[in-house]
Design a protein around this motif. Structure first.
Motif, mmCIF file in Angstrom:
data_model
loop_
_atom_site.group_PDB
_atom_site.id
_atom_site.type_symbol
_atom_site.label_atom_id
_atom_site.label_comp_id
_atom_site.label_asym_id
_atom_site.label_seq_id
_atom_site.Cartn_x
_atom_site.Cartn_y
_atom_site.Cartn_z
ATOM 1 N N GLY A 15 -44.428 27.297 -4.927
ATOM 2 C CA GLY A 15 -44.386 27.050 -3.655
ATOM 3 C C GLY A 15 -43.457 27.480 -2.521
ATOM 4 O O GLY A 15 -43.446 27.202 -1.961
ATOM 5 N N VAL A 16 -42.473 27.551 -3.081
ATOM 6 C CA VAL A 16 -41.294 28.907 -2.248
ATOM 7 C C VAL A 16 -42.489 29.738 -1.176
ATOM 8 O O VAL A 16 -42.047 29.728 -0.106
ATOM 9 C CB VAL A 16 -40.322 29.808 -3.005
ATOM 10 C CG1 VAL A 16 -39.023 29.721 -2.104
ATOM 11 C CG2 VAL A 16 -39.486 28.054 -3.483
ATOM 12 N N ARG A 17 -42.924 30.051 -2.534
ATOM 13 C CA ARG A 17 -43.838 31.648 -1.046
ATOM 14 C C ARG A 17 -45.061 30.957 -0.264
ATOM 15 O O ARG A 17 -45.337 31.913 1.092
ATOM 16 C CB ARG A 17 -44.529 32.331 -2.122
ATOM 17 C CG ARG A 17 -44.841 33.416 -2.428
ATOM 18 C CD ARG A 17 -46.220 34.542 -3.394
ATOM 19 N NE ARG A 17 -44.960 34.528 -4.121
ATOM 20 C CZ ARG A 17 -44.902 34.320 -5.544
ATOM 21 N NH1 ARG A 17 -45.318 33.344 -5.512
ATOM 22 N NH2 ARG A 17 -44.180 35.044 -5.823
ATOM 23 N N ILE A 36 -37.473 35.047 -4.807
ATOM 24 C CA ILE A 36 -38.249 34.376 -3.802
ATOM 25 C C ILE A 36 -37.239 34.444 -2.380
ATOM 26 O O ILE A 36 -37.490 34.956 -1.431
ATOM 27 C CB ILE A 36 -39.201 33.982 -3.868
ATOM 28 C CG1 ILE A 36 -40.709 34.375 -4.968
ATOM 29 C CG2 ILE A 36 -39.877 33.666 -2.615
ATOM 30 C CD1 ILE A 36 -41.630 33.091 -5.495
ATOM 31 N N LEU A 37 -35.997 33.586 -2.459
ATOM 32 C CA LEU A 37 -35.820 32.874 -1.845
ATOM 33 C C LEU A 37 -34.977 34.656 -1.285
ATOM 34 O O LEU A 37 -34.459 34.274 -0.112
ATOM 35 C CB LEU A 37 -35.259 31.893 -2.284
ATOM 36 C CG LEU A 37 -35.311 30.304 -2.385
ATOM 37 C CD1 LEU A 37 -34.315 29.665 -2.276
ATOM 38 C CD2 LEU A 37 -36.270 30.203 -0.709
ATOM 39 N N ARG A 38 -34.164 35.212 -1.739
ATOM 40 C CA ARG A 38 -33.296 36.165 -1.323
ATOM 41 C C ARG A 38 -34.537 37.195 -1.005
ATOM 42 O O ARG A 38 -34.331 38.340 0.114
ATOM 43 C CB ARG A 38 -32.944 36.454 -3.053
ATOM 44 C CG ARG A 38 -31.550 36.182 -3.579
ATOM 45 C CD ARG A 38 -30.996 36.466 -4.690
ATOM 46 N NE ARG A 38 -29.935 35.517 -5.196
ATOM 47 C CZ ARG A 38 -30.003 35.453 -6.064
ATOM 48 N NH1 ARG A 38 -30.418 35.410 -6.486
ATOM 49 N NH2 ARG A 38 -28.776 34.720 -7.063
ATOM 50 N N GLU A 39 -35.719 37.251 -0.928
ATOM 51 C CA GLU A 39 -36.613 38.321 -0.036
ATOM 52 C C GLU A 39 -37.293 37.550 1.319
ATOM 53 O O GLU A 39 -37.355 38.462 2.189
ATOM 54 C CB GLU A 39 -37.821 38.729 -1.105
ATOM 55 C CG GLU A 39 -37.531 39.466 -2.564
ATOM 56 C CD GLU A 39 -38.759 39.407 -3.704
ATOM 57 O OE1 GLU A 39 -39.362 38.686 -2.756
ATOM 58 O OE2 GLU A 39 -38.356 39.994 -4.227
ATOM 59 N N LEU A 64 -26.461 33.210 -1.779
ATOM 60 C CA LEU A 64 -27.308 31.756 -1.123
ATOM 61 C C LEU A 64 -26.303 30.537 -1.130
ATOM 62 O O LEU A 64 -25.339 31.012 -1.492
ATOM 63 C CB LEU A 64 -27.744 31.582 -2.977
ATOM 64 C CG LEU A 64 -28.785 32.264 -4.242
ATOM 65 C CD1 LEU A 64 -28.701 31.671 -5.264
ATOM 66 C CD2 LEU A 64 -29.797 32.020 -3.047
ATOM 67 N N THR A 65 -26.976 29.851 -0.678
ATOM 68 C CA THR A 65 -26.067 29.546 0.357
ATOM 69 C C THR A 65 -26.351 27.635 -0.450
ATOM 70 O O THR A 65 -27.480 27.160 -1.077
ATOM 71 C CB THR A 65 -26.054 28.514 1.505
ATOM 72 O OG1 THR A 65 -26.315 29.671 2.492
ATOM 73 C CG2 THR A 65 -25.503 27.278 1.448
#
Length: 336
Positions: A106-108, A133-136, A153-154
């Protein structure tokens, strides 16, 4: 459907001037801007969302990932979601609600498309598979929850470690020496969900500091599960006089079972809950509680999204301090 050209004709300006007023990309005189805005309002013009997104490289949409699981208290999740949607509208953003348990896929999907300008993640686990995935990705992202590693991260969340410690301290100050923590369903801990794990850490740390004994028992919630859990607690620790409950579905069954066993609240046992304010005040015994600041968490998450999109912050962790409200469910520990 009113067109941009019709707005320009009505305002007596060029179509490009109307476009500049809408996008804010060029400085327009106050009088011209006011005339264009009046024409937009009079004609009821609404910019085409697709065209606006292409022109600005923005969709003006925030994706909110809320996996709806049967072992979670959905009303709190939805209260946060509503707060996110309400706060987003004040910034001219809409919210795309994703409720499936898609995990990294889902994030991707969001990160690799133009569906949304930013993503807010809920139900965060300590070692959440979505985070690499968020970090990338270069997509703006905010977590409502706290993983084990917050690097880059926030995040915004209630300080659940401080919450657990506060509950223990309140019972300890009242003289209780044996405390039981009735927690979420076992699956919540099996996933290492952040808020549940951090509450347990806070409870155990403060118990060690104050010299009280603590027994932690997960519970599915509901009457039958609570009956089994309570029987187990008193079988293992007959002297238990203080209860901390972090499970909305277990609150009323616990109070009913204690009453049936002839254990008066708060004369014989005291109960502190980590729950929404509404659950605490509507219980059969008004509960001393630490409230879940759902609306504040949702609002702060959107504020962090806006700050991230404009480059004002990145990698900031904001923990909301807990507050304990004393009601009728806690009192001095019974004398030996």
């Amino acid at each position: 459907m009113v067109t941009l050209a019709e707005v320009a004709q009505h305002a007596g300006v060029s179509a490009s001037t109307v476009s500049y007023v809408l996008s804010g990309k060029r400085s327009i005189s106050a009088s011209t801007k006011e005339r264009v805005e009046l024409s937009i309002q009079t004609l009821g013009y609404h910019p085409n969302a697709g065209a606006r997104a292409l022109a600005s490289s923005r969709s003006n949409i925030i994706a909110l990932m809320v996996p709806l699981r049967t072992d979670m208290y959905v009303p709190v999740m939805m209260e946060i979601a509503i707060a996110v949607a309400t706060a987003a509208r004040t910034h001219g953003y809409d919210v795309l609600l994703l409720t499936g348990e898609e995990g990294p896929a889902g994030v991707r999907r969001i990160a690799g498309s133009s569906l949304a300008d930013a993503v807010i993640l809920m139900d965060v686990e300590l070692h959440d598979e979505r985070l690499p995935i968020l970090r990338e990705s270069d997509r703006a992202a905010v977590l409502i929850g706290l993983p084990a590693d917050t690097t880059g991260l926030t995040c915004v969340d209630l300080d659940f470690e401080a919450t657990g410690a506060l509950c223990v301290q309140h019972l300890t100050d009242l003289g209780h020496r044996e405390i039981a923590l009735i927690g979420e369903a076992p699956a919540v801990y099996e996933r290492h969900t952040g808020f549940a794990e951090r509450t347990v850490d806070g409870v155990r740390a403060r118990a060690a500091e104050t010299g009280v004994t603590v027994l932690h028992r997960p519970c599915e919630g509901g009457y039958a599960a609570m009956a089994r859990t309570l029987a187990r607690i008193f079988d293992e620790r007959p002297g238990t006089t203080g209860f901390i409950v972090q499970n909305e579905a277990a609150v009323e069954p616990l109070l009913n079972l204690l009453q049936q066993q002839g254990r008066a609240v708060p004369e014989d046992v005291s109960v502190v809950a980590v729950c929404p304010e509404q659950v605490a005040v509507q219980a059969s015994v008004r509960l001393t509680s630490v409230a879940i600041p759902a609306q504040e968490m949702g609002r702060r998450a959107v504020e962090q999204v806006m700050a991230t999109l404009t480059g004002r912050i990145t990698g900031e962790v904001e923990l909301l301090a807990p507050g304990l409200t004393v009601r009728e469910s806690t009192g001095p520990a019974p004398s030996a």
